[in-house]
Structure formats: structure tokens, C-alpha cells
Design a protein around this motif. Structure first.
Motif, PDB file in Angstrom:
ATOM      1  N   TYR A 299       0.841  -1.519  -0.300  1.00  0.00           N
ATOM      2  CA  TYR A 299       0.113   0.190  -0.192  1.00  0.00           C
ATOM      3  C   TYR A 299       0.825   1.190  -0.029  1.00  0.00           C
ATOM      4  O   TYR A 299       1.982   1.224   1.090  1.00  0.00           O
ATOM      5  CB  TYR A 299      -0.792   0.547   1.851  1.00  0.00           C
ATOM      6  N   GLU A 300       0.774   2.105  -0.985  1.00  0.00           N
ATOM      7  CA  GLU A 300       1.675   3.008  -0.965  1.00  0.00           C
ATOM      8  C   GLU A 300       0.337   4.552  -1.113  1.00  0.00           C
ATOM      9  O   GLU A 300      -0.175   4.425  -1.848  1.00  0.00           O
ATOM     10  CB  GLU A 300       2.466   3.255  -2.059  1.00  0.00           C
ATOM     11  N   SER A 301       0.140   5.165  -0.266  1.00  0.00           N
ATOM     12  CA  SER A 301      -0.088   6.540  -0.428  1.00  0.00           C
ATOM     13  C   SER A 301       0.070   7.922  -1.000  1.00  0.00           C
ATOM     14  O   SER A 301       0.658   8.637  -1.037  1.00  0.00           O
ATOM     15  CB  SER A 301      -0.448   6.772   1.575  1.00  0.00           C
ATOM     16  N   ILE A 302      -0.385   7.972  -1.765  1.00  0.00           N
ATOM     17  CA  ILE A 302      -0.871   8.911  -3.170  1.00  0.00           C
ATOM     18  C   ILE A 302      -1.946   9.791  -3.234  1.00  0.00           C
ATOM     19  O   ILE A 302      -2.585  10.028  -3.098  1.00  0.00           O
ATOM     20  CB  ILE A 302      -0.309   8.418  -4.154  1.00  0.00           C
ATOM     21  N   SER A 303      -1.467  10.429  -2.599  1.00  0.00           N
ATOM     22  CA  SER A 303      -2.456  12.494  -2.616  1.00  0.00           C
ATOM     23  C   SER A 303      -2.275  12.712  -4.195  1.00  0.00           C
ATOM     24  O   SER A 303      -3.458  13.541  -3.963  1.00  0.00           O
ATOM     25  CB  SER A 303      -2.113  13.253  -1.774  1.00  0.00           C
ATOM     26  N   ASN A 304      -1.511  13.121  -4.900  1.00  0.00           N
ATOM     27  CA  ASN A 304      -1.171  14.581  -5.675  1.00  0.00           C
ATOM     28  C   ASN A 304      -1.215  13.378  -6.953  1.00  0.00           C
ATOM     29  O   ASN A 304      -1.585  11.743  -7.956  1.00  0.00           O
ATOM     30  CB  ASN A 304       0.592  14.330  -6.279  1.00  0.00           C
ATOM     31  N   GLN A 305      -2.813  13.179  -7.757  1.00  0.00           N
ATOM     32  CA  GLN A 305      -3.406  13.021  -8.992  1.00  0.00           C
ATOM     33  C   GLN A 305      -2.766  12.743 -10.118  1.00  0.00           C
ATOM     34  O   GLN A 305      -3.244  11.294 -10.657  1.00  0.00           O
ATOM     35  CB  GLN A 305      -4.640  13.993  -9.583  1.00  0.00           C
ATOM     36  N   GLU A 306      -2.079  13.632 -10.511  1.00  0.00           N
ATOM     37  CA  GLU A 306      -0.981  13.369 -11.419  1.00  0.00           C
ATOM     38  C   GLU A 306      -0.196  12.416 -11.174  1.00  0.00           C
ATOM     39  O   GLU A 306       0.414  11.627 -12.076  1.00  0.00           O
ATOM     40  CB  GLU A 306       0.346  14.851 -11.822  1.00  0.00           C
ATOM     41  N   LEU A 307       0.752  12.806 -10.152  1.00  0.00           N
ATOM     42  CA  LEU A 307       1.290  11.310  -9.609  1.00  0.00           C
ATOM     43  C   LEU A 307       0.453  10.110  -9.816  1.00  0.00           C
ATOM     44  O   LEU A 307       1.476   8.449 -10.702  1.00  0.00           O
ATOM     45  CB  LEU A 307       2.178  11.779  -8.842  1.00  0.00           C
ATOM     46  N   MET A 308      -0.869  10.203  -9.460  1.00  0.00           N
ATOM     47  CA  MET A 308      -1.686   9.070  -9.731  1.00  0.00           C
ATOM     48  C   MET A 308      -2.000   7.879 -11.002  1.00  0.00           C
ATOM     49  O   MET A 308      -1.256   7.113 -10.543  1.00  0.00           O
ATOM     50  CB  MET A 308      -2.817   8.636  -8.496  1.00  0.00           C
ATOM     51  N   ASN A 309      -1.767   9.525 -11.429  1.00  0.00           N
ATOM     52  CA  ASN A 309      -2.553   8.252 -13.106  1.00  0.00           C
ATOM     53  C   ASN A 309      -0.900   8.307 -13.777  1.00  0.00           C
ATOM     54  O   ASN A 309      -1.129   7.405 -14.443  1.00  0.00           O
ATOM     55  CB  ASN A 309      -2.897   9.991 -13.821  1.00  0.00           C
ATOM     56  N   MET A 310       0.123   8.869 -13.526  1.00  0.00           N
ATOM     57  CA  MET A 310       1.520   8.508 -14.403  1.00  0.00           C
ATOM     58  C   MET A 310       1.456   6.646 -13.477  1.00  0.00           C
ATOM     59  O   MET A 310       2.274   5.949 -14.097  1.00  0.00           O
ATOM     60  CB  MET A 310       2.882   8.726 -13.701  1.00  0.00           C
ATOM     61  N   LYS A 311       1.312   5.928 -12.368  1.00  0.00           N
ATOM     62  CA  LYS A 311       1.570   5.236 -11.670  1.00  0.00           C
ATOM     63  C   LYS A 311       0.428   4.153 -12.602  1.00  0.00           C
ATOM     64  O   LYS A 311       0.727   2.652 -12.885  1.00  0.00           O
ATOM     65  CB  LYS A 311       1.352   5.064 -10.414  1.00  0.00           C
ATOM     66  N   ILE A 312      -0.724   4.710 -13.302  1.00  0.00           N
ATOM     67  CA  ILE A 312      -2.207   4.150 -13.579  1.00  0.00           C
ATOM     68  C   ILE A 312      -1.148   3.688 -14.952  1.00  0.00           C
ATOM     69  O   ILE A 312      -1.817   2.113 -14.932  1.00  0.00           O
ATOM     70  CB  ILE A 312      -2.881   4.584 -13.447  1.00  0.00           C
ATOM     71  N   MET A 313      -0.820   4.619 -15.588  1.00  0.00           N
ATOM     72  CA  MET A 313      -0.544   4.082 -16.996  1.00  0.00           C
ATOM     73  C   MET A 313       0.580   3.655 -17.392  1.00  0.00           C
ATOM     74  O   MET A 313       0.927   2.916 -18.378  1.00  0.00           O
ATOM     75  CB  MET A 313      -0.210   5.672 -17.445  1.00  0.00           C
TER      76      MET A 313
END
Length: 631
Positions: A299-313
Motif C-alpha cells: 500500500y502506497e499513499s498517493i495524494s497527488n492525482q498527476e502522480l497517481m495517473n502516471m502510476k496507473i498508466m
């Protein structure tokens, strides 16, 4: 049968007995088999309770192995929330056919809903192998909830008729709870998000007694207190820090005993927690395979949506609901690259995505005079352009709606959902003129009875990304009808503090629907998040503190009491409708748009996922997830 054949037959039976003793009648993960072989663990048969909970898998029997990568607190729900009993039904109406055992294996309702006899699943063990018994229940109710050094106020959900629940221990696994008045909603509480987790009811007494002054001498507690920079009188604070009271706390101490599918084994950094399968987890699939299937969770807590999207993609996350509806096209375009599927899942458990609740007990005479007038709240609702909010913020996926209960609720009538939702700013202005707010200053703001511009200050924290753009639009609509409106986003901890202390004037929340065990979350001010903090205090203290509410609000409390007491579904629905009718007439809460789906990202190889998924509260039954490509 000859002696020779009998000897061979008996030898065969003995061999079967030994094989069964060694390998057991249940199967387990290879990583646990290795530990059993090395003598680090008992066999799986000796780790499971006498009657394990059998889980019906959604798609297929899974494979053991792999690591699940997730990133959002709600995705942790299945890892951290094992309910006392479970509901198989989607709506919060108690029906014995829709309830099944979980940590509690069986129960009996007696004395017209006043008494409840419970039996813990026999042989159930904490993740450290220690037995779960009624001592864990007694310790929770008597030594945690009833000790003012730890719990200042005994939990109101365990109080009925002004009296605390009485506990009667029958034996090692059986106990009885006795309430002063009928408590028809109690079983629903034990299967809910708000109260259902075993954390609220059963705690590892063998572990927590080490931090409790009743069981551990001050000489032994002193080094622990010094480490936490606490004095001897503050041992209760030490206990609070060690007691993992929140079922959503993903930062449990390493070694803290749980009943969940996974346990914390490592914390590489402040925002990363590593979980590993609980070897004593009490559930199996239909073929007797001990769950969970997946070995580890990162589990990694990610609050920044831009960073989140990068990890998703890039395919770094196997499952996430931490997405943005506005980025749906982006997610779809990168599915092949990230090796995931994007599934648009409707939120069934809640209604509006943003709803506004004024504080009707805020200590300002002008505020009270104006905001307590339901016609003023009608005007505010009519001034909101919900179609525009739906298009600009939710890309047309939602449905304009008044704050009400969730779709499918038996308490909802069409008129409740449609009350004052038609965009009619002209009508709103007519109402404001009629109730005495016709005068305006040089800037066009309507003047209150104190001679000053009447101002609405909306304070909130970002529970979800849509609250800011929605509130910006709502503020602009209210400004258009001459109501000076200001918006302020603050820290979540500060918001809870200010809201609970009756210091906010208006707040925003991301839901308003009832939940099992926590019905009418917003429409009766009995919870921490509400539109009448001083009235809530009056209600929870039986009139000893707080402010006595007006008749209409007293009726709500009366309906709510009857709703929680009755053991009749028919009566419960009747009282539920009365509560929602009052909401539709008074607009204690003002809703905007509902039924907004969430893009859910799922690894192409992750199975047993979507069926039953509730994106608002995260995945359910995560113990049956598995990767079909593990070897």
C-alpha cells in the motif's frame, strides 16, 4: 476377513490418519506450507476455527501467490475491516435472510429485541495464534469503553433508553447483551461500515493488557510512557496509541494481532506499508483452500492525482479507485501500455456527490434567524444549477437530485429526491424578498436584520476532488441571487475539530445516504457530521447538555429512536419515510447531483474483483482476489 487382510486394512487406515494429520483436510498457500514444514506454524487444520467461514467465490477458485499493489485508503477496507456479522443484502433494512455469521458465528434475538445472545466462532484465533474468546469482548466493554482514562464517553450506539448495554458472559465463546429498550437496529449495526467492524466490539485483550494500568504495573509501564513522552497519569493516552481502534488504520503496529486477511509486516517509509497474509485467517473457499489467495499487499499513499495517473498508466497499480472522472479518456487510451482494464462503476451506496449542510445551531442571532427559516434554504436550493454542475464537473454522468437516500432505498419516494431541485433563480429571489432580505448594499449583497451583508462561509476539506469545483459553482449561484458567499478549504483534522465545536457555519460532504447500521447519516443530527451540533449534544446527553431543539427536530429524534428500536421492517420503513419527508420539506441538507460513477482500474490478470464492488468504500471480499498469471 483374514488377520493378514485386517492388518493391511488397519495399516491403510493408520496411513490415511497420518497423511490427514500431516497435510490436513484444508489446503493453504505454499508460503505457509513452508513455514509449517519448518515448524514455525501449526498445520492449517489447527490454525483454522472448527467451522471456518466458507466464501463463495465470484468467478472462479483462485491461485496462490503474488503481490497486490494499491494506493488509496478506501482500497484498504477489505484488508482492515472484518465485520462482526455480515449482510448479503444491499439496503439497510434488517432481514434475517440477508444476514450471515462472520467473526460471530451465530446469534439469537430475545425479549422482543432487548437481548442478543452471541456465539464467537469456536477455535477462531488472532493473527499471532492466540484464541479469540469472550474475554476479548469483556475487556472491550469494561476495560476500554468504561474506563474514562481511555474512553471519555461510552459509545452511544451501545446505549439504549439512557442506559449502557449490560454484558453477561455465558462461557468461553458465548455472551449476552442486554439493552434497556428494544434495539431492532443492533444487528444491522454489527454488519455496517460505521459500527460493524470487530474492532468496535472485540479487541485482543492478551496484547492490550500490556498497556493497561489495571493489568500492568506502573513500573513496567513507565519505560513505555517515557518513550512516548507521557507521565504516569497519562497511561490512557499510551493505551490509545497502542490500541488500533480504527478499522481503517493502515498503520497498525507490526505485530498487532488482527482477524483480518492481512497483517502489517513492514513499513519501508511513511507512505508505504507492506502487508502479508494472516496465517490464522478464518475463511476458506468452497474447495477448502484457506484464504486469502494473494500473498502480499503493498500500500502506497498517493495524494497527488498527476502522480497517481502516471502510476496507473505505467501499470504500477493493480487496483485503484483513486481516479478522476475527467481523466477517463486518458485511462482508456493507456490500457494496453499499463496492462489494465478501466471499468466505470456506479456508486450505489451514496446519493449526492456534494451536499451542503448549514450549521443551524451556530451561535449568531442573525445567522440563526435567517438560516433556520426553511424558506431561505428552499431559495438556496432553487438557485443551484444542477444541470450545469453535472455537465461541468461530472461530464454529464450524474443526475440532478436533492439530498436523499441512496438509489434502491425503500425509504425514498420520488418527491423526496425532486424537492426544490428545479433551477429557478427568479423564484429564489422572490422568496428572499418575501422573508425580509430585499434590501441590498451598494455591491448588491442582501442585508440581514443586523444591517450587514448576510454572508455564508463554506468550510470543508477535500474528501474528494469534485468538492472544490462544485462548491465554486454553488457559491457563484448564491452570489447571483445576492447572498455573499465565501469558500475556504481547510485541513481535515481542523475541520472535524471546528465542526464538532459548533464553529463552522456551512460545510460540504461527499455523501448523504444511509448506510447499514448508520441510517440517515445526515438527516437526523445524531452523528459527528451534522447540521445541528448543539442539538446533537442535547440528544446524546438526554437533555443534560447542549441546546434543546425545536419541535420539528425533536420529531426527527423521535422517528430515529423508533426506527432503531423496532424489530418490524414495515415499521422501520414507515419511520424512515417520515425522516426523509422531513428532509424534503425542510432541506436540512442541500444536495446537488447523484449517481456519479467512478473509473476503477483493474490489472488484466486480477480476478474475482468487480462483482459487488462498492467504489465509495473500496473493494469488498478482497481475500478472494487472485492473479491468474502466477506460477
Amino acid at each position: 476377513m483374514s488377520k493378514k487382510r485386517l492388518k493391511i486394512f488397519l495399516s491403510f487406515l493408520f496411513m490415511l490418519f497420518m497423511v490427514n494429520s500431516i497435510f490436513g483436510s484444508y489446503s493453504e498457500s505454499p508460503m505457509l506450507m513452508e513455514r509449517v514444514k519448518n515448524g514455525d506454524l501449526p498445520s492449517v487444520d489447527n490454525r483454522l476455527p472448527i467451522h471456518p467461514k466458507v466464501v463463495k467465490v465470484r468467478e472462479e477458485i483462485g491461485k496462490y501467490g503474488g503481490t497486490l499493489h494499491i494506493s488509496k485508503g478506501n482500497e484498504m477496507r477489505a484488508l482492515l475491516v472484518e465485520n462482526t456479522i455480515e449482510s448479503t443484502g444491499p439496503i439497510p433494512v434488517f432481514d434475517e435472510k440477508l444476514v450471515e455469521g462472520n467473526v460471530i458465528e451465530s446469534w439469537k434475538v430475545m425479549d422482543n429485541g432487548k437481548k442478543f445472545l452471541f456465539t464467537i466462532r469456536k477455535g477462531l484465533k488472532w493473527s499471532d495464534g492466540y484464541p479469540v474468546t469472550t474475554e476479548d469482548v469483556r475487556f472491550t466493554l469494561e476495560d476500554i469503553y468504561s474506563n474514562k482514562n481511555i474512553t471519555r464517553i461510552f459509545p452511544d450506539w451501545l446505549v439504549k433508553g439512557g442506559e449502557k448495554v449490560k454484558l453477561n458472559i455465558i462461557d468461553k465463546y458465548t455472551f449476552e447483551l442486554d439493552f434497556k429498550e428494544p434495539y431492532g437496529l443492533f444487528l444491522l449495526q454489527l454488519q455496517s461500515i460505521a459500527r460493524g467492524s470487530y474492532h468496535f466490539f472485540i479487541n485482543p485483550s492478551h496484547y492490550l493488557k500490556k498497556f493497561h494500568a489495571k493489568y500492568t504495573s506502573m513500573d513496567k509501564l513507565k519505560p513505555l510512557l517515557e518513550k512516548e513522552k507521557l507521565d504516569e497519569k497519562s497511561w490512557g493516552k499510551l493505551f490509545q496509541r497502542k490500541w488500533q481502534s480504527s478499522p481503517w488504520n493502515h498503520r497498525k503496529d507490526i505485530g498487532y494481532p488482527v482477524l483480518d486477511p492481512y497483517v502489517v509486516v513492514e513499513k519501508p517509509s511513511d507512505n508505504v506499508t507492506i502487508f502479508e497474509r494472516n496465517p490464522y485467517y478464518f475463511k476458506v473457499d468452497e474447495k477448502g483452500n484457506q484464504l486469502p489467495y494473494i500473498d502480499k499487499v503493498r500500500y502506497e499513499s498517493i495524494s497527488n492525482q498527476e502522480l497517481m495517473n502516471m502510476k496507473i498508466m505505467s501499470g504500477e497499480l493493480d487496483f485503484t479507485i483513486n481516479t478522476s472522472l475527467g481523466d477517463l479518456a486518458l485511462y482508456k487510451a493507456n490500457e494496453e501500455k499499463g496492462k489494465y482494464n478501466t471499468v466505470l462503476v456506479p456508486i450505489k451506496s451514496i446519493n449526492t456527490k456534494a451536499c451542503y449542510f448549514p450549521n443551524l445551531t451556530y451561535e449568531d442571532k442573525t445567522w440563526r434567524k435567517i438560516m433556520r427559516n426553511p424558506e431561505f434554504r428552499h431559495a438556496l436550493s432553487l438557485a443551484i444549477n444542477r444541470d450545469e454542475i453535472n455537465e461541468l464537473v461530472y461530464y454529464g454522468f450524474g443526475t440532478p437530485s436533492q439530498a436523499c437516500d441512496a438509489p434502491g432505498s425503500p425509504f425514498v419516494e420520488k418527491s423526496f429526491r425532486n424537492a426544490y431541485i428545479k433551477y429557478d433563480p427568479k423564484k429564489a429571489e422572490e422568496i428572499l424578498d418575501k422573508i425580509g432580505l430585499s434590501k441590498k448594499d451598494k455591491d448588491g449583497w442582501r442585508i440581514g436584520p443586523d444591517g450587514k451583508p448576510f454572508t455564508i462561509n463554506i468550510e470543508f476539506f477535500q474528501v474528494n476532488p469534485s468538492l472544490v469545483p462544485t462548491t465554486e459553482l454553488v457559491a457563484s449561484y448564491w452570489k447571483d441571487i445576492g447572498i455573499k458567499t465565501e469558500m475556504k478549504v481547510i485541513d481535515g483534522g481542523l475541520w472535524y475539530q471546528r465542526q464538532g465545536a459548533n464553529k463552522t457555519t456551512m460545510s460540504v460532504w461527499h455523501e448523504d445516504a444511509s448506510r447499514p447500521g448508520n441510517p440517515f447519516f445526515f438527516f437526523v443530527p445524531y452523528e459527528m457530521i451534522n447540521w445541528g451540533p448543539a442539538w446533537r449534544t442535547w440528544f446524546t446527553t438526554n437533555g443534560k447538555e447542549g441546546e434543546e431543539p425545536p419541535l420539528e427536530v425533536k420529531k426527527l429524534f423521535e422517528y430515529y429512536n423508533k426506527f432503531t428500536s423496532t424489530i418490524s421492517n414495515k415499521e422501520r420503513i414507515e419511520f424512515g419515510k417520515k425522516i426523509l419527508k422531513s428532509q424534503s420539506e425542510n432541506l436540512w441538507v442541500i444536495g446537488t447531483v447523484n449517481n456519479i460513477p467512478i473509473p476503477v482500474i483493474i490489472n488484466k490478470h486480477l480476478k474475482n474483483v468487480v462483482n459487488g464492488l462498492d467504489p465509495q468504500w473500496g473493494p469488498s471480499m478482497e481475500e478472494q482476489y487472485f492473479f491468474d498469471n502466477v506460477k
